[in-house]
Design a protein around this motif. Sequence first.
Motif, mmCIF file in Angstrom:
data_model
loop_
_atom_site.group_PDB
_atom_site.id
_atom_site.type_symbol
_atom_site.label_atom_id
_atom_site.label_comp_id
_atom_site.label_asym_id
_atom_site.label_seq_id
_atom_site.Cartn_x
_atom_site.Cartn_y
_atom_site.Cartn_z
ATOM 1 N N GLY A 113 0.806 -1.235 0.000
ATOM 2 C CA GLY A 113 0.000 0.000 0.000
ATOM 3 C C GLY A 113 0.832 1.275 0.000
ATOM 4 O O GLY A 113 0.407 2.298 0.554
ATOM 5 N N SER A 114 2.014 1.229 -0.614
ATOM 6 C CA SER A 114 2.833 2.444 -0.652
ATOM 7 C C SER A 114 2.089 3.590 -1.340
ATOM 8 O O SER A 114 1.430 3.386 -2.363
ATOM 9 N N HIS A 115 2.230 4.798 -0.790
ATOM 10 C CA HIS A 115 1.639 5.983 -1.428
ATOM 11 C C HIS A 115 2.586 6.594 -2.458
ATOM 12 O O HIS A 115 2.300 7.639 -3.024
ATOM 13 N N GLN A 116 3.745 5.967 -2.643
ATOM 14 C CA GLN A 116 4.727 6.379 -3.664
ATOM 15 C C GLN A 116 5.108 7.855 -3.551
ATOM 16 O O GLN A 116 5.110 8.582 -4.536
ATOM 17 N N CYS A 117 5.404 8.257 -2.335
ATOM 18 C CA CYS A 117 5.741 9.670 -2.099
ATOM 19 C C CYS A 117 7.236 9.935 -2.076
ATOM 20 O O CYS A 117 7.665 11.065 -1.868
ATOM 21 N N TRP A 118 8.051 8.863 -2.215
ATOM 22 C CA TRP A 118 9.505 9.083 -2.153
ATOM 23 C C TRP A 118 9.972 9.562 -3.527
ATOM 24 O O TRP A 118 10.489 8.810 -4.327
ATOM 25 N N THR A 119 9.751 10.849 -3.746
ATOM 26 C CA THR A 119 10.164 11.424 -5.028
ATOM 27 C C THR A 119 11.402 12.276 -4.791
ATOM 28 O O THR A 119 11.684 12.666 -3.650
ATOM 29 N N MET A 120 12.109 12.569 -5.846
ATOM 30 C CA MET A 120 13.305 13.384 -5.679
ATOM 31 C C MET A 120 12.944 14.814 -5.249
ATOM 32 O O MET A 120 13.698 15.456 -4.541
ATOM 33 N N ALA A 121 11.767 15.281 -5.660
ATOM 34 C CA ALA A 121 11.364 16.621 -5.225
ATOM 35 C C ALA A 121 11.196 16.626 -3.701
ATOM 36 O O ALA A 121 11.657 17.550 -3.005
ATOM 37 N N ASN A 122 10.574 15.575 -3.155
ATOM 38 C CA ASN A 122 10.431 15.491 -1.697
ATOM 39 C C ASN A 122 11.780 15.302 -1.018
ATOM 40 O O ASN A 122 12.032 15.841 0.057
ATOM 41 N N PHE A 123 12.634 14.509 -1.659
ATOM 42 C CA PHE A 123 13.965 14.270 -1.087
ATOM 43 C C PHE A 123 14.732 15.593 -0.983
ATOM 44 O O PHE A 123 15.383 15.873 0.016
ATOM 45 N N ILE A 124 14.612 16.415 -2.031
ATOM 46 C CA ILE A 124 15.314 17.706 -2.007
ATOM 47 C C ILE A 124 14.786 18.572 -0.858
ATOM 48 O O ILE A 124 15.557 19.121 -0.074
ATOM 49 N N ALA A 125 13.459 18.642 -0.757
ATOM 50 C CA ALA A 125 12.872 19.501 0.290
ATOM 51 C C ALA A 125 13.360 19.058 1.669
ATOM 52 O O ALA A 125 13.787 19.887 2.494
ATOM 53 N N GLU A 126 13.349 17.749 1.890
ATOM 54 C CA GLU A 126 13.755 17.223 3.200
ATOM 55 C C GLU A 126 15.253 17.459 3.440
ATOM 56 O O GLU A 126 15.663 17.883 4.519
ATOM 57 N N SER A 127 16.066 17.199 2.393
ATOM 58 C CA SER A 127 17.522 17.359 2.553
ATOM 59 C C SER A 127 17.898 18.814 2.792
ATOM 60 O O SER A 127 18.793 19.108 3.580
ATOM 61 N N VAL A 128 17.213 19.715 2.094
ATOM 62 C CA VAL A 128 17.528 21.132 2.261
ATOM 63 C C VAL A 128 17.287 21.543 3.715
ATOM 64 O O VAL A 128 18.130 22.210 4.341
ATOM 65 N N ASP A 129 16.187 21.093 4.296
ATOM 66 C CA ASP A 129 15.909 21.405 5.710
ATOM 67 C C ASP A 129 17.013 20.859 6.609
ATOM 68 O O ASP A 129 17.530 21.554 7.481
ATOM 69 N N LYS A 130 17.379 19.592 6.361
ATOM 70 C CA LYS A 130 18.400 18.962 7.212
ATOM 71 C C LYS A 130 19.743 19.665 7.062
ATOM 72 O O LYS A 130 20.452 19.887 8.035
ATOM 73 N N LEU A 131 20.099 19.989 5.809
ATOM 74 C CA LEU A 131 21.405 20.621 5.568
ATOM 75 C C LEU A 131 21.467 21.998 6.221
ATOM 76 O O LEU A 131 22.473 22.365 6.823
ATOM 77 N N ARG A 132 20.346 22.735 6.141
ATOM 78 C CA ARG A 132 20.348 24.071 6.761
ATOM 79 C C ARG A 132 20.513 23.944 8.266
ATOM 80 O O ARG A 132 21.227 24.717 8.893
ATOM 81 N N ALA A 133 19.843 22.930 8.845
ATOM 82 C CA ALA A 133 19.951 22.738 10.293
ATOM 83 C C ALA A 133 21.381 22.343 10.671
ATOM 84 O O ALA A 133 21.918 22.802 11.675
ATOM 85 N N GLN A 134 21.996 21.495 9.848
ATOM 86 C CA GLN A 134 23.345 21.017 10.172
ATOM 87 C C GLN A 134 24.400 22.110 9.964
ATOM 88 O O GLN A 134 25.284 22.297 10.796
ATOM 89 N N ILE A 135 24.282 22.853 8.874
ATOM 90 C CA ILE A 135 25.343 23.781 8.487
ATOM 91 C C ILE A 135 25.178 25.170 9.117
ATOM 92 O O ILE A 135 26.157 25.848 9.409
#
Length: 527
Positions: A205-227
């Motif tokens: 029942g995957s909702h198939q939400c693991w898209t690169m657009a979502n990955f970018i949004a999530e990574s950008v948040d994490k990178l800003r928090a880390q850096i």
Amino acid sequence: MSNEKQTQSEQNQSEVILILDFGSQYTQLLAQRTRENHTFCEIIPCQSSAAEIAARRPIGVILSGGPSSVYEEGAPQVDPEIFELGVPVLGVCYGMQLICQNFGGRVTAASKKEYGRAMLELTEEGQVSALFAGVDACSQVWMSHGDKVDVSPGNFESLASTSSCPYAAFKLKDRPIYGIQFHPEVTHSRQGREIIRNFVVGVCGSHQCWTMANFIAESVDKLRAQIGTQRVICGLSGGVDSAVVAALISRAVGSQLTCICVDNGLMRKNEIESVARVFRENFDVNLIVANARERFLTALKGVTDPQEKRKIIGSTFIDVFSEEAKKIDGAKFLAQGTIYPDVIESGGAKGGQAATIKLHHNVGGLPEDLEFQLVEPLRELFKGDTRRLGLELGLPEELVWRHPFPGPGLAVRCLGEVTEENLAILREVDAIVVEEITKANLYRETSQTFAVLLPINSVGVMGDGRTYAKVVAVRSVSTVDFMTADWSRLPYDVLATISSRIINEVPAVNRVVYDISSKPPATIEWE
Ligand code: XMP
């Protein structure tokens, strides 16, 4: 209401399928095929307990294949509580045999090992099963096993068979627990992709939400928090991984990023210029191109041993990179293009140890006195994911689909001593090879295509005169993992054009040969 919605979408985005790795050569491929359905999956050790798995709240679990026999003493087992978690399970090959054994069936050695293509015939239950939705009643699959399910557990139903395997697929009657004897992840299983999609989407029942657009949004948040507001440096090699890391970090922290591109003089024709142009024109980064050509050439003077060349190039790179990095005031972070296979192969995914630092030239590490904190935003991605991410970030196709290029560059394709003259010849020859392969639409179909300059001369005839000039070899391979490779069956007319163009356009060369060796026993590079 909107909060509830957000929570639901966040949940969908964090959906994960866990693959328990029992050691199959195909486990990484299985993970890649799973991810193609926009669903994140992770490979975890086969000893993982049901409690550890439950804590990750997976939407599904896959038990991979493996080289052992389930009935042998010491064979890796699965925590039986996993089957009680209420999560769909798919056992592939060894994984299927484990399910069989756990539920009281019998696994025995097949009278002969089955390796290769087989025809899968769905039973009536198979034809209406969610796992085989849209799959033909009879389809080709790939088998690779020495054991088989001999007696199916009592409350299982058979979904498919092959001529030598009565239980090629089965399902627990009242629960979504499936086993398949074949490997759906290899391309020889013609409808394997559909079967994996059916499991991921139809069963889990995957909702198939693991898209690169979502990955970018999530990574950008994490990178800003880390850096935060600190500065980051990143080595840009011209390869895909480092370019994607740089593009992603630039999206997150813009001009806090400085890219360092070490021009070692061993790159392909126009390579440095084209990477520099892409980054200067499209990204808000500071880019330093360190011209160290003379330094590398001088260090390589008189050296013919391939490993010696690698060592010299590795240590010279570290010296140049460190000198440039020290010039960047207050840089605290070093970004690296470590990708998931590096993490798995260095034991990071299996043992939870940190991945060894991998510089793009794969030789040595950075000296400790640099004291950077590492930023590795691609640690969860396969090469294919990385390429999709690169495209989503706006990197051009030619860069994203570039064939792998060894860190020591043309130095290991210029057999014998590396001289400016030989490098110039090889650069021209290599450019012709790549141009013609691209023109023939074969660049994406081959995994790595390049030229090698041999350290010999051969006799030729040109007009009325005798020539005694250089020989080049053209190498082109197809491979999935670069551990084994087959030589590409390039069409004769493409080879003919490559050969005549090289001989006509590069006066120093009078002979072109085509390398028809597979790996093993040959390697992809000649040195
Ligand atoms: P071989 O020649 O070992 O190559 O079959 C397998 C893959 O690795 C690349 N290669 C290298 N990559 N540093 C690298 O970063 C190296 O020293 C090196 N040697 C080989 C090769 O191009 C192929 O993709």
